[in-house]
Design a protein around this motif. Structure first.
Motif, PDB file in Angstrom:
ATOM      1  N   ARG A 202       0.821  -1.215   0.000  1.00  0.00           N
ATOM      2  CA  ARG A 202       0.000   0.000   0.000  1.00  0.00           C
ATOM      3  C   ARG A 202       0.851   1.261   0.000  1.00  0.00           C
ATOM      4  NH1 ARG A 202      -4.380   0.925   4.703  1.00  0.00           N
ATOM      5  NH2 ARG A 202      -2.520   1.606   5.830  1.00  0.00           N
ATOM      6  N   ASN A 203       2.011   1.202   0.649  1.00  0.00           N
ATOM      7  CA  ASN A 203       2.869   2.379   0.757  1.00  0.00           C
ATOM      8  C   ASN A 203       3.788   2.567  -0.443  1.00  0.00           C
ATOM      9  OD1 ASN A 203       1.808   3.091   3.256  1.00  0.00           O
ATOM     10  ND2 ASN A 203       3.347   1.927   4.403  1.00  0.00           N
ATOM     11  N   THR A 204       3.722   1.640  -1.401  1.00  0.00           N
ATOM     12  CA  THR A 204       4.537   1.767  -2.603  1.00  0.00           C
ATOM     13  C   THR A 204       4.096   2.992  -3.400  1.00  0.00           C
ATOM     14  OG1 THR A 204       4.874  -0.617  -2.756  1.00  0.00           O
ATOM     15  CG2 THR A 204       5.209   0.656  -4.765  1.00  0.00           C
ATOM     16  N   VAL A 205       5.047   3.790  -3.804  1.00  0.00           N
ATOM     17  CA  VAL A 205       4.762   4.989  -4.592  1.00  0.00           C
ATOM     18  C   VAL A 205       4.591   4.592  -6.056  1.00  0.00           C
ATOM     19  CG1 VAL A 205       5.634   7.239  -5.322  1.00  0.00           C
ATOM     20  CG2 VAL A 205       6.047   6.439  -2.983  1.00  0.00           C
ATOM     21  N   GLY A 206       3.580   5.159  -6.685  1.00  0.00           N
ATOM     22  CA  GLY A 206       3.355   4.863  -8.100  1.00  0.00           C
ATOM     23  C   GLY A 206       2.644   3.539  -8.295  1.00  0.00           C
ATOM     24  N   SER A 207       2.897   2.893  -9.422  1.00  0.00           N
ATOM     25  CA  SER A 207       2.233   1.627  -9.727  1.00  0.00           C
ATOM     26  C   SER A 207       2.678   0.545  -8.753  1.00  0.00           C
ATOM     27  CB  SER A 207       2.531   1.195 -11.164  1.00  0.00           C
ATOM     28  OG  SER A 207       3.921   1.025 -11.360  1.00  0.00           O
ATOM     29  N   LYS A 208       1.755  -0.340  -8.406  1.00  0.00           N
ATOM     30  CA  LYS A 208       2.025  -1.398  -7.445  1.00  0.00           C
ATOM     31  C   LYS A 208       1.265  -2.646  -7.851  1.00  0.00           C
ATOM     32  CE  LYS A 208       0.311   1.504  -4.644  1.00  0.00           C
ATOM     33  NZ  LYS A 208      -0.048   2.279  -3.441  1.00  0.00           N
ATOM     34  N   PRO A 209       1.696  -3.819  -7.414  1.00  0.00           N
ATOM     35  CA  PRO A 209       1.003  -5.048  -7.806  1.00  0.00           C
ATOM     36  C   PRO A 209      -0.313  -5.237  -7.062  1.00  0.00           C
ATOM     37  CG  PRO A 209       2.804  -5.553  -6.314  1.00  0.00           C
ATOM     38  CD  PRO A 209       2.921  -4.097  -6.629  1.00  0.00           C
ATOM     39  N   ILE A 210      -1.239  -5.962  -7.687  1.00  0.00           N
ATOM     40  CA  ILE A 210      -2.450  -6.400  -7.005  1.00  0.00           C
ATOM     41  C   ILE A 210      -2.043  -7.497  -6.016  1.00  0.00           C
ATOM     42  CG2 ILE A 210      -4.669  -7.554  -7.305  1.00  0.00           C
ATOM     43  CD1 ILE A 210      -4.771  -6.288 -10.110  1.00  0.00           C
ATOM     44  N   HIS A 211      -2.532  -7.376  -4.799  1.00  0.00           N
ATOM     45  CA  HIS A 211      -2.117  -8.268  -3.707  1.00  0.00           C
ATOM     46  C   HIS A 211      -3.314  -9.115  -3.289  1.00  0.00           C
ATOM     47  CE1 HIS A 211      -0.695  -8.529   0.775  1.00  0.00           C
ATOM     48  NE2 HIS A 211      -0.479  -9.655   0.134  1.00  0.00           N
ATOM     49  N   SER A 212      -3.236 -10.429  -3.517  1.00  0.00           N
ATOM     50  CA  SER A 212      -4.336 -11.343  -3.201  1.00  0.00           C
ATOM     51  C   SER A 212      -3.940 -12.292  -2.078  1.00  0.00           C
ATOM     52  CB  SER A 212      -4.731 -12.159  -4.441  1.00  0.00           C
ATOM     53  OG  SER A 212      -5.104 -11.320  -5.511  1.00  0.00           O
ATOM     54  N   PHE A 213      -4.943 -12.698  -1.308  1.00  0.00           N
ATOM     55  CA  PHE A 213      -4.755 -13.602  -0.170  1.00  0.00           C
ATOM     56  C   PHE A 213      -5.743 -14.746  -0.337  1.00  0.00           C
ATOM     57  CE2 PHE A 213      -4.993 -13.925   4.765  1.00  0.00           C
ATOM     58  CZ  PHE A 213      -3.946 -14.833   4.777  1.00  0.00           C
ATOM     59  N   LEU A 214      -5.245 -15.985  -0.439  1.00  0.00           N
ATOM     60  CA  LEU A 214      -6.089 -17.152  -0.668  1.00  0.00           C
ATOM     61  C   LEU A 214      -5.957 -18.104   0.504  1.00  0.00           C
ATOM     62  CD1 LEU A 214      -4.339 -16.424  -3.547  1.00  0.00           C
ATOM     63  CD2 LEU A 214      -6.224 -17.775  -4.446  1.00  0.00           C
ATOM     64  N   ILE A 215      -7.085 -18.468   1.146  1.00  0.00           N
ATOM     65  CA  ILE A 215      -7.022 -19.307   2.333  1.00  0.00           C
ATOM     66  C   ILE A 215      -8.037 -20.434   2.267  1.00  0.00           C
ATOM     67  CG2 ILE A 215      -6.357 -17.255   3.665  1.00  0.00           C
ATOM     68  CD1 ILE A 215      -9.069 -17.531   5.140  1.00  0.00           C
ATOM     69  N   ASP A 216      -7.725 -21.539   2.954  1.00  0.00           N
ATOM     70  CA  ASP A 216      -8.686 -22.635   3.056  1.00  0.00           C
ATOM     71  C   ASP A 216      -8.347 -23.538   4.235  1.00  0.00           C
ATOM     72  OD1 ASP A 216     -11.009 -23.907   2.243  1.00  0.00           O
ATOM     73  OD2 ASP A 216      -9.936 -25.381   1.035  1.00  0.00           O
TER      74      ASP A 216
END
Length: 285
Positions: free
Chosen positions: A219-233
């Motif tokens: 979130r604190n990355t300046v400019g473009s940043k990757p989509i961050h996904s969390f997968l749980i089971d």
């Protein structure tokens, strides 16, 4: 699952109240399950610590606690898989791929169990297969050559938006997947599958907090940043023993520390669609 627009971009003090209430009053109990509280109960708790809350904030807090309970009960629980369902769904997916004549190269890691319990990591293996399928379909339809790192062993790093030879940031922890690679990916994800645990230990709890810390970095990355996904089971682990941490995961999502959380068999419904979106973003670069 993505965040409810009614509870995003809220002031940090809102999440301060949510955490304080969870800590002092509890997130869940064995008898009542996911807990919610009335305005009077919250005011009484805060007064014990010489704290106050304005009426608008109090109204929003009560609304969110009720929303969190409903989404956990009506959406999250039905999507979490136990060991048998995860195994069955994985082999159905794998056999469908093989019967179609397609081949797969994505890794199929084993779990960390021993003896008869040592089997494929069903959730992770399914995610890898679904990711590979979605990427292959996109490449075929768009004449592209998008790749994926299914098992990163190094840290993710980002280069400057206007100069790919200059380093912008390097994240602190390793992720479980990245498209197209660890070099300035459009998407990164973390996987937490627990089918064999008998107690909700500190290792699992730490995994939730680690994801939150990763989220702060992204979130604190300046400019473009990757989509961050969390997968749980893992139904027994998360729903049977870890309801309070499911509450924290819903909070993490709405705090903007992850872009989405994929619960259990939701991978079969939503993950291929998400991977296609990642591919579209990469193709526009």
């Amino acid at each position: 699952m993505r965040a409810n627009k009614d509870y995003i971009n809220l002031d940090p003090s809102f999440w301060g109240y949510i955490r304080f209430i969870g800590d002092k009053m509890g997130y869940s109990s064995r008898k009542e399950g996911i807990l919610t509280y009335s305005k009077d109960q919250i005011i009484k708790c805060l007064s014990k610590y010489d704290l106050e809350i304005d009426s608008a904030m109090l109204e929003k807090v009560v609304q969110y606690l009720n929303y969190r309970k409903q989404v956990l009960m009506n959406f999250v629980e039905p999507h979490l898989m136990d060991l048998e369902e995860a195994e069955s769904n994985f082999y159905d997916l794998k056999n469908n791929i093989l019967s179609s004549g397609k081949k797969f190269i994505s890794p199929q890691p084993m779990n960390k169990q021993k003896g008869e319990k040592k089997k494929p990591a069903f959730f992770t293996c399914a995610i890898n297969l679904l990711t590979e399928q979605a990427i292959n379909d996109f490449n075929s339809e768009n004449n592209t050559n998008i790749t994926c790192d299914y098992d990163p062993h190094n840290l993710t790093f980002l280069t400057e938006d206007d100069n790919p030879k200059l380093l912008k940031d390097t994240y602190s922890r390793r992720f479980d997947g990245a498209i197209p690679s660890l070099n300035t990916p459009v998407a990164i994800w973390e996987i937490k599958e627990y089918y064999y645990t008998t107690t909700f230990g500190s290792r699992i709890a730490d995994g939730v907090y680690e994801t939150q810390l990763d989220g702060y970095e992204v979130r604190n990355t300046v400019g473009s940043k990757p989509i961050h996904s969390f997968l749980i089971d893992g139904y027994t682990t998360w729903w049977g023993m870890g309801k309070s941490y499911l509450c924290r995961i819903i909070d993490t999502l709405h705090m903007g520390l992850v872009n989405e959380v994929i619960f259990g068999k939701e991978i079969y419904e939503e993950w291929p669609k998400e991977v296609k979106k990642f591919c579209e973003l990469q193709n526009k670069r």
